[in-house]
Write an enzyme that holds these catalytic residues in place. Structure first.
Site, PDB file in Angstrom:
ATOM      1  N   THR A 103       3.835   4.995 -13.862  1.00  0.00           N
ATOM      2  CA  THR A 103       4.017   4.804 -15.199  1.00  0.00           C
ATOM      3  C   THR A 103       5.072   4.123 -16.081  1.00  0.00           C
ATOM      4  O   THR A 103       6.247   4.924 -15.540  1.00  0.00           O
ATOM      5  CB  THR A 103       2.816   6.092 -15.577  1.00  0.00           C
ATOM      6  OG1 THR A 103       3.743   6.995 -14.664  1.00  0.00           O
ATOM      7  CG2 THR A 103       2.125   6.145 -14.369  1.00  0.00           C
ATOM      8  N   ARG A 119       9.005  -4.836 -10.683  1.00  0.00           N
ATOM      9  CA  ARG A 119       8.800  -4.639 -12.172  1.00  0.00           C
ATOM     10  C   ARG A 119       9.079  -5.110 -12.736  1.00  0.00           C
ATOM     11  O   ARG A 119       7.652  -5.620 -14.131  1.00  0.00           O
ATOM     12  CB  ARG A 119       8.979  -3.283 -12.071  1.00  0.00           C
ATOM     13  CG  ARG A 119       8.303  -1.810 -11.625  1.00  0.00           C
ATOM     14  CD  ARG A 119       9.005  -0.579 -12.062  1.00  0.00           C
ATOM     15  NE  ARG A 119       8.210   0.432 -11.013  1.00  0.00           N
ATOM     16  CZ  ARG A 119       8.360   1.544 -10.214  1.00  0.00           C
ATOM     17  NH1 ARG A 119       9.913   2.212 -10.564  1.00  0.00           N
ATOM     18  NH2 ARG A 119       8.288   2.296  -9.912  1.00  0.00           N
ATOM     19  N   GLU A 163       2.696   0.286 -10.737  1.00  0.00           N
ATOM     20  CA  GLU A 163       3.518  -0.628 -10.582  1.00  0.00           C
ATOM     21  C   GLU A 163       4.980   1.193 -11.340  1.00  0.00           C
ATOM     22  O   GLU A 163       5.888   0.545 -11.197  1.00  0.00           O
ATOM     23  CB  GLU A 163       3.869  -1.500 -10.982  1.00  0.00           C
ATOM     24  CG  GLU A 163       3.471  -2.930  -9.156  1.00  0.00           C
ATOM     25  CD  GLU A 163       4.376  -3.342  -8.845  1.00  0.00           C
ATOM     26  OE1 GLU A 163       5.569  -4.063  -9.580  1.00  0.00           O
ATOM     27  OE2 GLU A 163       3.104  -5.068  -9.004  1.00  0.00           O
ATOM     28  N   ARG A 201      -9.447 -17.825 -40.774  1.00  0.00           N
ATOM     29  CA  ARG A 201     -10.248 -17.074 -41.668  1.00  0.00           C
ATOM     30  C   ARG A 201     -10.224 -16.702 -42.779  1.00  0.00           C
ATOM     31  O   ARG A 201      -9.318 -15.908 -43.707  1.00  0.00           O
ATOM     32  CB  ARG A 201     -10.066 -15.294 -41.115  1.00  0.00           C
ATOM     33  CG  ARG A 201     -11.229 -14.568 -41.604  1.00  0.00           C
ATOM     34  CD  ARG A 201     -12.254 -14.630 -41.426  1.00  0.00           C
ATOM     35  NE  ARG A 201     -13.059 -13.899 -41.697  1.00  0.00           N
ATOM     36  CZ  ARG A 201     -14.308 -13.216 -41.635  1.00  0.00           C
ATOM     37  NH1 ARG A 201     -15.343 -14.083 -41.560  1.00  0.00           N
ATOM     38  NH2 ARG A 201     -14.924 -11.724 -42.342  1.00  0.00           N
ATOM     39  N   ALA A 220       0.673  -1.133  -0.157  1.00  0.00           N
ATOM     40  CA  ALA A 220       0.472   0.145  -0.096  1.00  0.00           C
ATOM     41  C   ALA A 220       1.135   1.271  -0.191  1.00  0.00           C
ATOM     42  O   ALA A 220       1.865   1.911   1.353  1.00  0.00           O
ATOM     43  CB  ALA A 220      -1.235   0.125   1.134  1.00  0.00           C
ATOM     44  N   LEU A 221       0.823   1.493  -0.652  1.00  0.00           N
ATOM     45  CA  LEU A 221       1.893   2.974  -1.177  1.00  0.00           C
ATOM     46  C   LEU A 221       0.637   4.113  -1.573  1.00  0.00           C
ATOM     47  O   LEU A 221      -0.142   5.216  -0.819  1.00  0.00           O
ATOM     48  CB  LEU A 221       2.520   2.897  -1.772  1.00  0.00           C
ATOM     49  CG  LEU A 221       3.006   4.129  -3.384  1.00  0.00           C
ATOM     50  CD1 LEU A 221       4.378   5.550  -2.354  1.00  0.00           C
ATOM     51  CD2 LEU A 221       4.401   3.790  -4.400  1.00  0.00           C
ATOM     52  N   GLY A 271     -14.443  -7.617 -36.923  1.00  0.00           N
ATOM     53  CA  GLY A 271     -15.194  -7.246 -35.646  1.00  0.00           C
ATOM     54  C   GLY A 271     -15.368  -8.412 -34.728  1.00  0.00           C
ATOM     55  O   GLY A 271     -15.579  -8.354 -33.451  1.00  0.00           O
ATOM     56  N   GLU A 305      -2.234   7.149  -2.825  1.00  0.00           N
ATOM     57  CA  GLU A 305      -2.866   7.412  -1.970  1.00  0.00           C
ATOM     58  C   GLU A 305      -3.611   8.437  -3.306  1.00  0.00           C
ATOM     59  O   GLU A 305      -3.231   8.518  -4.186  1.00  0.00           O
ATOM     60  CB  GLU A 305      -3.069   8.307  -1.353  1.00  0.00           C
ATOM     61  CG  GLU A 305      -1.900   7.594  -0.108  1.00  0.00           C
ATOM     62  CD  GLU A 305      -1.258   7.933   1.203  1.00  0.00           C
ATOM     63  OE1 GLU A 305      -1.906   9.753   1.198  1.00  0.00           O
ATOM     64  OE2 GLU A 305      -0.379   8.102   1.950  1.00  0.00           O
TER      65      GLU A 305
HETATM   66  N1  COS Z   1      16.824   2.429  -4.541  1.00  0.00           N
HETATM   67  C1  COS Z   1      16.726   3.163  -4.011  1.00  0.00           C
HETATM   68  N2  COS Z   1      17.172   4.725  -3.169  1.00  0.00           N
HETATM   69  C2  COS Z   1      16.383   5.679  -3.721  1.00  0.00           C
HETATM   70  C3  COS Z   1      15.827   4.305  -4.944  1.00  0.00           C
HETATM   71  C4  COS Z   1      16.004   3.492  -5.686  1.00  0.00           C
HETATM   72  N3  COS Z   1      15.647   2.717  -6.762  1.00  0.00           N
HETATM   73  N4  COS Z   1      15.232   5.949  -6.030  1.00  0.00           N
HETATM   74  C5  COS Z   1      15.347   7.230  -5.321  1.00  0.00           C
HETATM   75  N5  COS Z   1      15.887   6.430  -4.499  1.00  0.00           N
HETATM   76  C6  COS Z   1      16.397   7.352  -2.592  1.00  0.00           C
HETATM   77  C7  COS Z   1      17.130   8.333  -3.464  1.00  0.00           C
HETATM   78  O1  COS Z   1      18.087   8.032  -3.293  1.00  0.00           O
HETATM   79  C8  COS Z   1      16.904   9.531  -1.921  1.00  0.00           C
HETATM   80  O2  COS Z   1      17.907   9.830  -1.185  1.00  0.00           O
HETATM   81  P1  COS Z   1      18.986  10.482  -0.718  1.00  0.00           P
HETATM   82  O3  COS Z   1      16.864  11.475   0.096  1.00  0.00           O
HETATM   83  O4  COS Z   1      19.361  10.083   0.639  1.00  0.00           O
HETATM   84  O5  COS Z   1      19.126  11.192  -1.417  1.00  0.00           O
HETATM   85  C9  COS Z   1      15.588   9.294  -2.345  1.00  0.00           C
HETATM   86  O6  COS Z   1      15.121   7.593  -2.180  1.00  0.00           O
HETATM   87  C10 COS Z   1      14.673  10.351  -2.635  1.00  0.00           C
HETATM   88  O7  COS Z   1      14.628   9.878  -4.138  1.00  0.00           O
HETATM   89  P2  COS Z   1      14.357  11.213  -4.963  1.00  0.00           P
HETATM   90  O8  COS Z   1      14.786  12.237  -5.262  1.00  0.00           O
HETATM   91  O9  COS Z   1      14.847  10.743  -6.406  1.00  0.00           O
HETATM   92  O10 COS Z   1      12.408  10.826  -5.481  1.00  0.00           O
HETATM   93  P3  COS Z   1      11.001  11.527  -5.894  1.00  0.00           P
HETATM   94  O11 COS Z   1      10.337  11.561  -5.499  1.00  0.00           O
HETATM   95  O12 COS Z   1      12.164  12.849  -7.379  1.00  0.00           O
HETATM   96  O13 COS Z   1      10.557  10.184  -6.940  1.00  0.00           O
HETATM   97  C11 COS Z   1      10.397   9.282  -8.374  1.00  0.00           C
HETATM   98  C12 COS Z   1      11.389   9.495  -7.583  1.00  0.00           C
HETATM   99  C13 COS Z   1       9.208   9.619  -9.339  1.00  0.00           C
HETATM  100  C14 COS Z   1      11.374   7.685  -9.263  1.00  0.00           C
HETATM  101  C15 COS Z   1       9.131   8.075  -7.320  1.00  0.00           C
HETATM  102  O14 COS Z   1       8.984   8.729  -7.321  1.00  0.00           O
HETATM  103  C16 COS Z   1       8.497   6.750  -8.133  1.00  0.00           C
HETATM  104  O15 COS Z   1       9.062   5.813  -8.266  1.00  0.00           O
HETATM  105  N6  COS Z   1       7.630   6.548  -8.472  1.00  0.00           N
HETATM  106  C17 COS Z   1       6.843   5.718  -8.451  1.00  0.00           C
HETATM  107  C18 COS Z   1       5.293   5.463  -7.885  1.00  0.00           C
HETATM  108  C19 COS Z   1       4.956   4.129  -7.960  1.00  0.00           C
HETATM  109  O16 COS Z   1       5.496   3.153  -8.457  1.00  0.00           O
HETATM  110  N7  COS Z   1       3.693   4.492  -8.131  1.00  0.00           N
HETATM  111  C20 COS Z   1       3.385   3.399  -8.476  1.00  0.00           C
HETATM  112  C21 COS Z   1       1.747   2.955  -6.986  1.00  0.00           C
HETATM  113  S1  COS Z   1       2.865   1.526  -6.603  1.00  0.00           S
HETATM  114  S2  COS Z   1       1.744  -0.184  -6.941  1.00  0.00           S
END
Ligand code: COS
Length: 385
Positions: free
Chosen positions: A365, A242, A363, A267, A123-124, A340, A126
């Site tokens: 986009t 993923r 997971e 067909r 659960a991520l 069709g 929202e």
């Molecule tokens: N593995 C380990 N650490 C990671 C990481 C990864 N794959 N990706 C980011 N981090 C770390 C970064 O290094 C950073 O750490 P520091 O604070 O030490 O610098 C921290 O996490 C924040 O990273 P970042 O600034 O890149 O975060 P953003 O908020 O810009 O988000 C994305 C990055 C867009 C890649 C992320 O929000 C994402 O994956 N979003 C999609 C989420 C998703 O899949 N949603 C679908 C619902 S879940 S089914």
């Protein structure tokens, strides 16, 4: 193509193929219509020990890797992406415990997840936090020996069916992504409930609901890893998971190609089977080429992830984009080949086309995946100087 699978890997394929051919394919249309959770099929998958594929042996699993679960998911995806999603979502829910959980949490939860006795969910998302994963609003506050959770998670796969939920919540808002932590919530915890079942375009027999936390109290030791590491655990979880979504695209693409070729051979138009027309052959050839390229990439990415668990992001996002964009295209093409008939529910390809769309969305986009690949390239080439 021959991918030179080991005997054990071939056994996983054979077992998953048998369940797919005998149980999933015969029931998929009825399940799509009734939108009923595929409990009986998931029980058969549990009986075959496949829920424990990736769980270490010390916690009752088979101790195998990403590539092995990918092999099973390819078959299930060929049968029905909705059923395969219900199976895959349990692994997604288990990964945070596997990646960052204490030995106690692993001992308590992984064995029951491995047998399939209890399903998990992750659960991520929202209402206002999807792609922007660090924008979540759900909070967890420590009160004596308990965490108190408040907030609502949205579009959670396996909600209402799973007994174990891995949930990310804010524990210190001032710290941004470093102020989020992950927890295990059990279905019977006080203050925890579900929203109604969502009505979806595709993957209709998988369960998608809200998780509602209203002063939900859980024991202190349900924190996964250290406080403030939730965002990193989420990112690693998605990196690991993923390729599983990518391979659902491959399984689905294979199913669409199978239907399209079979139909094109039967067909008859203008006095000949339509497969004898080059216009149709070219569509089928492009489907097959893109499908095999996607399969090769997902297999390679999964093997890379198993060998290099600290370097998952780029390989994982690359294969997710490529294979799920392929699945969308190939399923649309299959509908076109069937014309069709393809548009009618009597044939399975319209469901395949509806199911394909979610693969480009959940997971992360495919636009987010391209961001990840771009950021990783930027980092690599900065290091190279
Ligand atoms: N593995 C380990 N650490 C990671 C990481 C990864 N794959 N990706 C980011 N981090 C770390 C970064 O290094 C950073 O750490 P520091 O604070 O030490 O610098 C921290 O996490 C924040 O990273 P970042 O600034 O890149 O975060 P953003 O908020 O810009 O988000 C994305 C990055 C867009 C890649 C992320 O929000 C994402 O994956 N979003 C999609 C989420 C998703 O899949 N949603 C679908 C619902 S879940 S089914």
């Amino acid at each position: 193509m021959d991918y030179f699978l080991t005997e054990e890997q071939q056994m996983i394929v054979d077992l998953s193929r048998q369940i797919t051919d005998e149980l999933i394919i015969p029931q998929r249309a009825a399940l799509d219509e009734s939108e009923e959770y595929p409990t009986e099929i998931l029980d058969a998958i549990a009986q075959a020990d496949l829920f424990g594929l990736y769980v270490p042996e010390e916690y009752g699993g088979l101790g195998l890797g990403t590539f092995d679960i990918v092999l099973a998911l390819e078959e299930f995806g060929r049968g029905c992406v909705a059923v395969a999603t219900a199976f895959a979502a349990s692994a997604l829910g288990a990964y945070p415990i596997l990646i960052s959980g204490s030995d106690e949490l692993k001992e308590k939860y992984l064995p029951v997840i491995a047998t399939g006795e209890k399903k998990a969910a992750f659960a991520l998302t929202e209402a206002n936090a999807g792609s922007d994963a660090s924008g979540i609003q759900t909070t967890a506050v420590l009160d004596g020996d308990e965490w108190v959770l408040n907030g609502t998670k949205q579009w959670i796969t396996n909600a209402g069916q799973a007994k174990i939920y891995t949930v990310i919540a804010i524990t210190d808002r001032s710290k941004g992504p470093r102020g989020a932590s992950m927890f295990v919530v059990e279905d019977t915890d006080p203050g925890f409930s579900y929203g109604p079942k969502e009505k979806k375009l595709g993957i209709r027999c998988s369960s998608t609901r809200e998780l509602i936390f209203k002063d939900c109290r859980i024991p202190k030791d349900r924190l996964i890893g250290r406080q403030g590491t939730g965002f990193i655990t989420v990112m690693k979880t998605l990196d690991k998971s993923r390729p599983g979504i990518a391979i659902l695209g491959v399984g689905l693409g294979q199913a669409a190609l199978d239907e399209a070729v079979t139909y094109a051979k039967q067909r008859v138009q203008f006095g000949k089977p339509i497969i004898s027309f080059q216009a149709v052959q070219h569509i089928l050839a492009d489907m097959a080429i893109q499908l095999e390229a996607a399969r090769s990439l997902v297999y390679s990415a999964s093997k890379h992830i198993d060998a290099h668990p600290k370097d998952m992001s780029k390989a994982s996002s690359m294969c997710k984009v490529f294979a799920t964009d392929m699945a969308m295209k190939v399923t649309v093409d299959a509908v076109q080949v069937l014309g069709g008939y393809g548009y009618m529910r009597e044939y399975p390809v319209e469901k395949m086309m509806r199911d394909a769309k979610i693969l480009q969305i959940y997971e992360g986009t495919n636009q987010i995946q391209r961001n990840v690949v771009g950021q990783e390239l930027n980092k690599e080439y900065t290091k190279k100087g």
